[in-house]
Write a protein that holds these residues in place. Sequence first.
Motif, PDB file in Angstrom:
ATOM      1  N   CYS A  59       0.929  -1.448   0.053  1.00  0.00           N
ATOM      2  CA  CYS A  59       0.119  -0.317   0.100  1.00  0.00           C
ATOM      3  C   CYS A  59       1.212   1.562  -0.011  1.00  0.00           C
ATOM      4  N   LEU A  60       1.792   0.779   0.662  1.00  0.00           N
ATOM      5  CA  LEU A  60       2.931   2.158   0.368  1.00  0.00           C
ATOM      6  C   LEU A  60       3.248   2.694  -0.805  1.00  0.00           C
ATOM      7  N   GLY A  61       4.229   1.603  -0.712  1.00  0.00           N
ATOM      8  CA  GLY A  61       5.300   1.259  -1.597  1.00  0.00           C
ATOM      9  C   GLY A  61       5.320   0.637  -3.022  1.00  0.00           C
ATOM     10  N   GLY A  62       3.773  -0.383  -3.205  1.00  0.00           N
ATOM     11  CA  GLY A  62       3.722  -0.626  -4.624  1.00  0.00           C
ATOM     12  C   GLY A  62       3.915  -1.989  -4.262  1.00  0.00           C
ATOM     13  N   HIS A  63       4.721  -2.749  -5.425  1.00  0.00           N
ATOM     14  CA  HIS A  63       5.345  -3.723  -6.322  1.00  0.00           C
ATOM     15  C   HIS A  63       7.138  -3.778  -4.969  1.00  0.00           C
ATOM     16  N   ARG A  64       7.431  -5.103  -5.050  1.00  0.00           N
ATOM     17  CA  ARG A  64       8.173  -5.851  -3.853  1.00  0.00           C
ATOM     18  C   ARG A  64       8.925  -5.253  -4.388  1.00  0.00           C
ATOM     19  N   ARG A  65      10.711  -4.608  -4.600  1.00  0.00           N
ATOM     20  CA  ARG A  65      11.746  -4.861  -5.243  1.00  0.00           C
ATOM     21  C   ARG A  65      12.668  -5.612  -4.690  1.00  0.00           C
ATOM     22  N   TYR A  66      12.695  -5.740  -3.111  1.00  0.00           N
ATOM     23  CA  TYR A  66      13.664  -6.697  -2.301  1.00  0.00           C
ATOM     24  C   TYR A  66      12.479  -7.512  -1.534  1.00  0.00           C
ATOM     25  N   GLU A  67      13.325  -8.481  -1.168  1.00  0.00           N
ATOM     26  CA  GLU A  67      13.024  -9.737  -0.673  1.00  0.00           C
ATOM     27  C   GLU A  67      12.488  -9.130   1.380  1.00  0.00           C
ATOM     28  N   GLU A  68      14.273  -9.334   2.017  1.00  0.00           N
ATOM     29  CA  GLU A  68      14.426  -8.857   3.227  1.00  0.00           C
ATOM     30  C   GLU A  68      15.181  -8.180   3.084  1.00  0.00           C
ATOM     31  N   VAL A  69      14.776  -7.228   5.386  1.00  0.00           N
ATOM     32  CA  VAL A  69      16.258  -6.114   4.833  1.00  0.00           C
ATOM     33  C   VAL A  69      16.827  -6.930   6.728  1.00  0.00           C
ATOM     34  N   GLN A  70      17.662  -6.727   6.856  1.00  0.00           N
ATOM     35  CA  GLN A  70      19.073  -6.636   8.230  1.00  0.00           C
ATOM     36  C   GLN A  70      18.811  -6.149   9.048  1.00  0.00           C
ATOM     37  N   VAL A  71      18.962  -6.637  10.120  1.00  0.00           N
ATOM     38  CA  VAL A  71      18.626  -6.177  11.807  1.00  0.00           C
ATOM     39  C   VAL A  71      19.651  -5.704  12.189  1.00  0.00           C
ATOM     40  N   ASN A  72      19.742  -4.284  13.003  1.00  0.00           N
ATOM     41  CA  ASN A  72      21.552  -4.032  13.264  1.00  0.00           C
ATOM     42  C   ASN A  72      21.367  -4.257  14.774  1.00  0.00           C
ATOM     43  N   GLY A  73      22.244  -4.935  15.893  1.00  0.00           N
ATOM     44  CA  GLY A  73      22.762  -5.224  17.080  1.00  0.00           C
ATOM     45  C   GLY A  73      21.934  -3.974  18.189  1.00  0.00           C
ATOM     46  N   LEU A  74      21.892  -3.557  19.587  1.00  0.00           N
ATOM     47  CA  LEU A  74      21.800  -2.618  19.411  1.00  0.00           C
ATOM     48  C   LEU A  74      23.167  -2.536  21.388  1.00  0.00           C
ATOM     49  N   LEU A  75      23.516  -2.144  21.271  1.00  0.00           N
ATOM     50  CA  LEU A  75      24.733  -2.212  22.836  1.00  0.00           C
ATOM     51  C   LEU A  75      25.266  -0.699  22.766  1.00  0.00           C
ATOM     52  N   THR A  76      25.038  -0.418  23.790  1.00  0.00           N
ATOM     53  CA  THR A  76      25.574   0.678  25.007  1.00  0.00           C
ATOM     54  C   THR A  76      26.506   0.458  25.679  1.00  0.00           C
ATOM     55  N   THR A  77      27.633   1.690  25.978  1.00  0.00           N
ATOM     56  CA  THR A  77      28.777   1.873  26.555  1.00  0.00           C
ATOM     57  C   THR A  77      28.160   1.896  27.557  1.00  0.00           C
ATOM     58  N   SER A  78      27.013   2.447  28.235  1.00  0.00           N
ATOM     59  CA  SER A  78      26.912   2.125  29.951  1.00  0.00           C
ATOM     60  C   SER A  78      26.978   1.138  30.072  1.00  0.00           C
ATOM     61  N   SER A  79      26.796  -0.044  29.774  1.00  0.00           N
ATOM     62  CA  SER A  79      27.323  -1.871  30.438  1.00  0.00           C
ATOM     63  C   SER A  79      28.853  -1.139  30.422  1.00  0.00           C
TER      64      SER A  79
END
Length: 359
Positions: A122-142
């Motif tokens: 609905c937003l972008g029309g025909h799908r142009r790619y199959e998947e997206v990677q996710v990033n991990g999250l860290l913090t220097t307060s650990s």
Amino acid sequence: MRVAAASLELVELEGARRGLVLSISDEDGRVGVGEATPLPGFSPESADDDQRALAELPGALGPIDLPGGAPGAAPAATVLAIQRALAPLSSRLRGAPAARFALETALLDLLGQRLGVPVSACLGGHRRYEEVQVNGLLTTSSALPEMLDRARALAVRGVGTIKVKLRSRGQEGFARDLEALRALRREHPAVELRLDANAAWSLDEAPRRLGLLAPLRPRFVEQPVAPELLHHLGACEVPWAADESLAVEGMPERLLDAEGCAAFILKPAILGLLRAHELGCRAQARGLGTVVTHLFDGPIALAAACELALSLPRAPLACGLDAHAGLEAWPAIRVPQLHEGGLIAASDRPGLGVGRWRA
């Protein structure tokens, strides 16, 4: 399409945070859902503000004219239909982006179900790619051993991009963060590293700190300086990305052509779903990277953000859409776009794909 009924349910979360789940139904009995979960200290509004903005919806929405043609065709017409429907609510939604996000999500969920396509189509029309990677999250307060343990766990899962929030303040704090990042880079020389300064640096000190970070080869540093100052930063030894600045009126237009800007960080809970999609398309047209990220929202908003990531003209960079601990405070709802191995992929279900809300 006519919205025949609407309901709003409050979800009490940890601390002072509260979420709102919006359910709207059309004249044929289909139900679309959306979520507003403002984050205290980051969102410009409260849950009470969103609740007031979303009250008495059926009588306030304008008509929703579905685009003609084949299912999934003319996404611009679908977006325009939603914008026209929301026009009578513009003053009520001003200053309440999470409420707008919830309403836009619920309407797109309904339209997707009627058209038999996912929200991303609905937003972008025909799908142009199959998947997206996710990033991990860290913090220097650990503590450093804990941070490195979490980095190893991300590597085992196959997550190849790590974002580190730089929480320390002052010169001594930055020096500690720098040592922690050097240890992380020594242990993970091939990982894509991104950093987030959370607008904590001054315009004078940012170039020097970016120069000190350059040997670590970060892809970019998010929001090094205050939102209203970012366009003055210019090219530095490490590229930078815009996050909070995108919510400042007129700032995205300045940043599209700003020297040194490498990416737009799109938070639909802050920008609204349609605005985030618009900015993502404009950024990609200018050759900038795009990253979609949640605001530690609940499962409905997370599913909507995943659909946004799948709707852009080109695949975004690894996105901040990994599952997070805050989801445990919500009733169990599967986010069908999230897959093992740090991947986002289309659910192949119409609409948002999460089904009806059941508290």
